[in-house]
Design a protein around this motif. Sequence first.
Motif: not given
Length: 193
Positions: A185, A99, A30, A101, A121, A178-180, A182, A123, A173-174
């Motif tokens: 990356e 990463i 990303c 955020k 999420s 939560e990853w939205s 990020v 994690h 995880l992706r």
Amino acid sequence: EVVHAVNSRLFSFCGGLAGDWMVTSIRAICGETLPDAERVQIHQGVSAAHEALSSGTKWCLRGVTSNDRYVTRPEKELLLAKQAPLGRATATHAALIPIRKSAPWWAMTQDERRAMFEEESHHIKIGMDYLPAIARRLHHCRDLESKEPFDFLTFFDFAPSDEPLFDRMLERLRSTREWSFVDREVDIRLKKV
Ligand code: HEM
């Protein structure tokens, strides 16, 4: 002295021509990627961080280990019981995943971030499935004076045969909420020289 307080917690990851880790791939997941490098050298401490700017260095990312932000006591006990340390003789492969955020993540309150991170999420629950095969260390970058391009440097090591396992964890995880949050990356894979 401020500089000494942070000394042993400071880690620098320098990409260039020299280092104990050979770069096998650099892939942007990303946002913007990082320049190609043949090797990565990991330095611990402040003086090393200055020396790191040797010839051939393309980039240097810095972060500090810190106290936990989100884990509950029961989660912490489970992690401590199950996790392995970095640097096992069998762990000849590694991943460095810097990463960043987005602003909306940092605008949330601590309890909102915890809810997004774990209740929403999962994690920790996901990560726990991959212990002790995958060992990890989390570094924070936001509070350093050097303007760091990422918020976190995540580092993992594992046996080559566990790399597919690691990739499955990343897929899980992706795909989380939560990853939205990020917005940058880069996935850097390494092999011990
Ligand atoms: C944070 C566990 C894999 C990225 C955390 C925390 C735990 C954890 C417990 C919270 C620390 C705290 O309380 O401050 C695990 C476990 C994993 C794993 C057991 C399995 C090996 C990963 C992977 C990535 C990752 C593969 C990245 C690709 C992060 C990031 C944070 C974090 C960026 C900081 C989040 C924030 O503070 O906003 N992890 N994790 N983790 N982890 Fe993982």
